[in-house]
Design a protein around this motif. Sequence first.
Motif, mmCIF file in Angstrom:
data_model
loop_
_atom_site.group_PDB
_atom_site.id
_atom_site.type_symbol
_atom_site.label_atom_id
_atom_site.label_comp_id
_atom_site.label_asym_id
_atom_site.label_seq_id
_atom_site.Cartn_x
_atom_site.Cartn_y
_atom_site.Cartn_z
ATOM 1 N N LEU A 182 1.052 -1.419 0.062
ATOM 2 C CA LEU A 182 -0.053 0.035 -0.053
ATOM 3 C C LEU A 182 0.878 1.172 0.035
ATOM 4 O O LEU A 182 0.581 2.142 -0.622
ATOM 5 N N ALA A 183 1.912 1.255 0.749
ATOM 6 C CA ALA A 183 2.828 2.239 0.826
ATOM 7 C C ALA A 183 3.478 2.787 -0.428
ATOM 8 O O ALA A 183 3.677 3.744 -0.982
ATOM 9 N N LYS A 184 3.783 1.589 -1.038
ATOM 10 C CA LYS A 184 4.606 1.674 -2.651
ATOM 11 C C LYS A 184 3.759 2.558 -3.373
ATOM 12 O O LYS A 184 3.918 3.134 -4.286
ATOM 13 N N GLU A 185 2.163 1.942 -3.235
ATOM 14 C CA GLU A 185 1.351 2.614 -4.040
ATOM 15 C C GLU A 185 0.901 4.145 -3.886
ATOM 16 O O GLU A 185 0.148 4.395 -4.584
ATOM 17 N N GLY A 186 1.474 4.484 -2.925
ATOM 18 C CA GLY A 186 1.336 5.956 -2.501
ATOM 19 C C GLY A 186 0.097 6.333 -1.780
ATOM 20 O O GLY A 186 -0.378 7.454 -1.462
ATOM 21 N N MET A 187 -0.393 5.440 -0.767
ATOM 22 C CA MET A 187 -1.442 5.461 0.067
ATOM 23 C C MET A 187 -0.769 6.266 1.175
ATOM 24 O O MET A 187 0.156 6.313 1.889
ATOM 25 N N SER A 188 -1.497 7.384 1.530
ATOM 26 C CA SER A 188 -1.168 8.146 2.887
ATOM 27 C C SER A 188 -1.375 7.408 4.106
ATOM 28 O O SER A 188 -2.451 6.604 4.175
ATOM 29 N N MET A 189 -0.352 7.142 4.825
ATOM 30 C CA MET A 189 -0.610 6.275 5.943
ATOM 31 C C MET A 189 0.079 6.858 7.431
ATOM 32 O O MET A 189 1.232 7.464 7.248
ATOM 33 N N ILE A 190 -0.824 6.622 8.595
ATOM 34 C CA ILE A 190 0.118 6.932 9.818
ATOM 35 C C ILE A 190 -0.050 5.627 10.378
ATOM 36 O O ILE A 190 -1.078 5.059 10.535
ATOM 37 N N VAL A 191 1.136 5.121 10.849
ATOM 38 C CA VAL A 191 1.200 3.905 11.282
ATOM 39 C C VAL A 191 1.823 3.814 12.738
ATOM 40 O O VAL A 191 2.977 4.375 13.072
ATOM 41 N N VAL A 192 0.937 3.410 13.633
ATOM 42 C CA VAL A 192 1.446 3.177 15.135
ATOM 43 C C VAL A 192 2.181 1.966 15.277
ATOM 44 O O VAL A 192 1.371 1.135 15.152
ATOM 45 N N THR A 193 3.510 1.671 15.599
ATOM 46 C CA THR A 193 4.022 0.326 15.567
ATOM 47 C C THR A 193 5.230 0.399 16.247
ATOM 48 O O THR A 193 5.920 1.082 16.607
#
Lengths: 242, 215, 273
Positions: A182-193
Amino acid sequence: MIEFKHVEKYFGAFHALKDINLTFNKGEVVVVIGPSGSGKSTMLRCINGLEEISSGILLINDLDIRSKETRLPEIRKNIGMVFQHFNLYPHKTVLENITLAPIKVLKKDEAAAIKEAEKFLNKVDMLDKKDSYPSQLSGGQKQRVAIARGLAMNPQMLLFDEPTSALDPEMIGDVLKVMKKLAKEGMSMIVVTHEMGFASEVADRVVFMDSGQVLEDSETQTFFDHPKEERARQFLSKIINH
Amino acid sequence: MLVLLSNYGPSFVEGFKYTLFSSILALFFSLIIGTFMAIFQLSKNKFLRSLAKIYVEFFRNIPLLIIVMFCYVVVPLYWFQLDGFQSGTIGLTIYTSAFIAETIRAGIQTVPAGQMEAGLSSGFTSSQTMVYIILPQAFKIVIPPLGNQFINLVKNSSILAMVAGMDLMYQGDLIASETFNTFETYIIVGLFYLILTLQLSYLMSNLEKKWAIRE
Amino acid sequence: MNRHKKKFLFFSLMILMTFFVSSCGENNYAKEDILTRLESEPTIVWGVKNDTKLFGLMNVGTNKVEGFDIDIAKAITKEILGGKGRAEFVEVTSKTRIQLLKNGNIDAIIATMTITDDRKKIVDFSDVYFDAGQSLLVKKGSSIKSVKDLKAQTTVLVVKGSTSAVNIRKAAPDAKILELENYSEAFTALKSGQGDAMTTDNAILLGMAEEDPDYTLVGGNFTDEPYGIAINKGQKPFLTKVNEALKTLKSNGTYDSLYKKWFPSETTTTKED
C-alpha cells in the motif's frame, strides 16, 4: 492534510497529550513509535475523532475537528482505521464486513460494492476466504481483511493502530507485506507500531513520542542514524537489541 | 375434562385467541420500546438517559396489576376510553418493555467497545452503528433471557382477566364459576398456555441454534 | 432429543394425574360431622366476604371484618354454642367459597350467597336470612331507567362467579356483559365509564350509592334472590341447628335490630317484596 496545533488531551486528571504540534501530508507514510503509554495511540485516535481533544486546534483537510459544523462521519469516510484487535464484525462474513459501509454509507449498489470488495480482498490475498466468518480466520488473516475493509471506503488516508501487536510472530510478515504494498502505491498512512524494520523500509518520516510529548519528528534516515534525543536513542537500542 | 372441553370448547378457544392476540401485540411493541429504552439508557444525551432510566426503574418495580388498573380505571376517567383488552395489553407492553430494556442494555454492553469504534471509523453515525453492527450482535447474546421475558409475557397476559379482557384466564374464571369445576377448568387453561409457551421456547432455542451456527 | 421428549411427556402426565387424584378424593376433614366436633371444640368456622360493604367488609383500622353477615354469624354461633362458643372468620370470594367448603376449610358460608337450584346440587342451604334481589346501579341522570333500557349498545358490569351475570344475561340478552374480579373493581370500572350500569344484589348496590351519591339504583329489583347460609352436604344435624338458631333470632328481635343496624333506610324496600 492533517495539522495538530498545541493539542492537549486529558483523561480526567491524566495528561495524555502535551502540546502536540504535528503535520501529516498527503502521500506521506509516517511511523509513530514510542514506549507504551506514550500517547501515540491517543494521538492517532484523535485524528478520526474517536477521542476528543481537550484544547488546541486539530485540522483535518482544513476542517476544525472541534467546530460545530464539522460532521465526524464525513471526516471518517475519508480516513480509514485499522485496529490492533481487528474489530471485524463477527456476525458478518468477510465479504459483508467489507461491503457494509460502502453500501450503507457511500450508498453504492450492492453488485458494485461486492466487485470492489473482491478487488481489495485479492489485493490482501484473502479472496478465497470471502464467505468465511471472522471466527474462522487466523489473526493475520483477520488483520488483512480489516485492511481491505479500510480500503473499501477509498479513503485519502489510512490509520494503523499497532496493527501487528496482537499477532503471532509468523503472521506479522503477511500483514506487513500488504502494508508495504500500500505504501508503495502511494497511500497516505500513519502507522503506530513497534516494527522498526517496517519503519526504516517504508516510512518517509518517524515521529517519536514519550509521556504524551512529541520528542522527535525526523526523516527516517536521520532518525535511525542520528537520533537527536537521548530517550529515542535508549528506546531504539532496547527495541533493536530485543 | 373432556365433557368440559366439549361443552365450553368455543369459550376456551375464544379466550385463547384473545390471549394470543394480546401476547403478540405486547411482544412486538415491548420489543420495540424496550430496544429504544436500552439505547436511550446508553445514550450520551442526558435527557434521554434519565428518561429511560426513570421509565425502566419505575415500571420494572411496580406490580403489573397496578399499571393495568391505571390504564383501565384512571385513563378513561381523565383522557380517553380504553377497554379491558386494550388496558391489559398496554399495561403488559409497558411492564414487559422495562424488563426487555434491561435485558437488551446488558446485551449491548457485552458487545466489545471496538465494534462501535470500527463502525464509527467506517463513517457510520452512532445510530447506524447501533442498528447495523451493535444490535444484531446484542440480540444474539440476549436470545435466551429474551425468551424468558417472552414466556413471562404470555403468562402475565392472564392479567387481562382482572379487567374483563376476554382472555383465556377470564374465560376460565367464568367457566369455573359456572361449572364449579375449578380444578379441571384451570388444568385446561394451563394446557392452552403450555401450547403457547412451549412453542415460544422451541422457537427461541431454534433461533439461538440457527444464529450460533454462523460466526 | 427423542428421549428428552419422552421424559417430558411422562412428567407432564404424572403432574396431570396428581391433579386428578387430588381433585377426586375429598379429605377426611370434610366428612367429619361438624356438630360432633363442636362438642369438643366449640368454634364454628365461617366463610365470609371481606370486600362487600354492609355485609362483610374489612375494617382497615381494626383489621376485622364487619357487616350484616358477620353479625348474623356471630349471633348464630352464640345461639348454638352458648357463651363459650367462638366464631372464626375465613375470608372467601365468590370463586373460592364452594371449594373451601367442600375441602372442609370452613364449616359454613355466609357470604352474600344466593340460594339457587344449581348450587343446591352441590351444597345445602339454610333458610333465607336476607331477602335480596338484583337491581341496577347507574350514574345519576343516566338514560337507563330499568333493565328494559339495556340494549345492544350498553355494557353492564358484574362480578365474576356471581349469579348476577346469569340473571342479567336472561333479563337483558342484548347487552354486553363484562365480568370483574370484585365489587369495588366493578364499581370503579363503572365510575371510569367502562360500563353504563352495574348490576348485583340491591343491598350491595345500596352500600355503593351511600358511599358515592352520584350513583343511584334504578328500576327496583328484577329478581328475587334470597341469601342463604351454605353448608356442606352430609351435615344435616348442623344445618338443622343453624336453622333453629335463625328462627330464634328472628323471633326474639335480634335479627330485626341487626337489620336496622346495617340497613337503616332500606327496611321498606325489602318488606315490599
